[in-house]
Write a protein that holds these residues in place. Structure first.
Motif, short mmCIF file in Angstrom:
data_model
loop_
_atom_site.label_atom_id
_atom_site.label_comp_id
_atom_site.label_asym_id
_atom_site.label_seq_id
_atom_site.Cartn_x
_atom_site.Cartn_y
_atom_site.Cartn_z
N GLY A 78 47.92 25.11 10.17
CA GLY A 78 49.20 25.48 10.78
C GLY A 78 49.04 26.53 11.86
N SER A 147 52.03 13.14 16.81
CA SER A 147 53.13 12.60 17.62
C SER A 147 53.41 13.57 18.77
N TYR A 164 53.61 17.44 17.75
CA TYR A 164 53.51 17.94 16.38
C TYR A 164 52.54 17.05 15.59
N VAL A 165 52.09 17.56 14.47
CA VAL A 165 51.20 16.79 13.60
C VAL A 165 51.65 16.96 12.15
N THR A 166 51.68 15.86 11.43
CA THR A 166 51.96 15.88 10.00
C THR A 166 50.64 15.68 9.26
N VAL A 167 50.38 16.58 8.33
CA VAL A 167 49.13 16.55 7.57
C VAL A 167 49.44 16.20 6.12
N ALA A 168 48.81 15.13 5.62
CA ALA A 168 48.91 14.75 4.21
C ALA A 168 47.55 14.98 3.57
N GLU A 188 51.90 17.88 1.77
CA GLU A 188 52.22 17.33 3.09
C GLU A 188 53.03 18.37 3.86
N SER A 189 52.66 18.56 5.11
CA SER A 189 53.37 19.54 5.94
C SER A 189 53.29 19.12 7.40
N THR A 190 54.27 19.54 8.16
CA THR A 190 54.33 19.23 9.59
C THR A 190 54.27 20.51 10.39
N TYR A 191 53.44 20.52 11.46
CA TYR A 191 53.27 21.69 12.31
C TYR A 191 53.57 21.30 13.76
#
Length: 200
Positions: A78, A147, A164-168, A188-191
């Motif tokens: 993040g 994305s 942004y990027v979503t990480v799982a 899972e989180s989005t930054y």
């Protein structure tokens, strides 16, 4: 009572006491079996409590290790994404994919986060690289969803969207050889990057 009668009375009772002492001097077979059974039950109970406590301790340590690693990895990712930019240029042979994330950090250094396919999330900052997870923790799955799909920093404005990027992420830890001692955590989180040029 005359002396002879008194002597006979004492001898009679003394022999009775000796007889009782002799007959009660040892355990019978039944008593020995019962004592052994009670001892075995007590020992088994103590061993069971000890093993349960030992397994609970290993499970707790595994959960703590997984949580600590997950927090470190997600916070580090993040920070690098928020303070830097997602790299769409493909420089340094780094191309964003399901298991690879390319970032230019705040110091304008290119960074590559990649899953090695076995157990580690690797940070490559040429020419150096290091694992972000500790030795007792396995990365069992990681996915990066970047994305937009294309570079939003070009003058063409084809992808006019804040990157942004979503990480799982899935981590597991096993401090023993039993399933009950394994800890697994899914996150899972989005930054979103803070750096985004004006599109006017």
């Amino acid at each position: 009572m005359d002396p002879n009668s008194q002597k006979g009375f004492i001898q009679h009772h003394f022999r009775g006491l000796l007889g009782k002492s002799k007959s009660g001097a040892g355990f019978t077979l039944i008593e020995a079996i019962v004592a052994t059974a009670v001892f075995a039950i007590v020992v088994s109970s103590i061993i069971g409590v000890y093993l349960s406590t030992f397994q609970l301790d290993r499970k707790t340590r595994a959960q703590r290790a997984v949580s600590d690693n997950a927090r470190f990895i997600m916070e580090f990712l993040g920070k690098e994404v928020r303070n830097g930019t997602i790299d769409y240029t493909g420089a340094n042979s780094c191309v964003n994919s399901d298991t690879v994330l390319c970032v230019v950090n705040q110091a304008l250094e290119p960074e590559k986060f990649s899953y090695d396919g076995t157990a580690n999330l690797v940070l490559t900052k040429s020419p150096n690289f290091s694992n972000l997870n500790s030795g007792g923790i396995k990365i069992t799955a990681i996915h990066f969803f970047v994305s937009p799909a294309g570079d939003p920093y070009t003058a063409a404005k084809t992808y006019n969207e804040q990157p942004y990027v979503t990480v799982a992420l899935t981590l597991s830890s096993n401090y023993g050889n039993k399933t009950g001692e394994t800890a697994t955590l899914n996150l899972e989180s989005t930054y979103v990057t803070r750096s985004y040029p004006s599109r006017e």
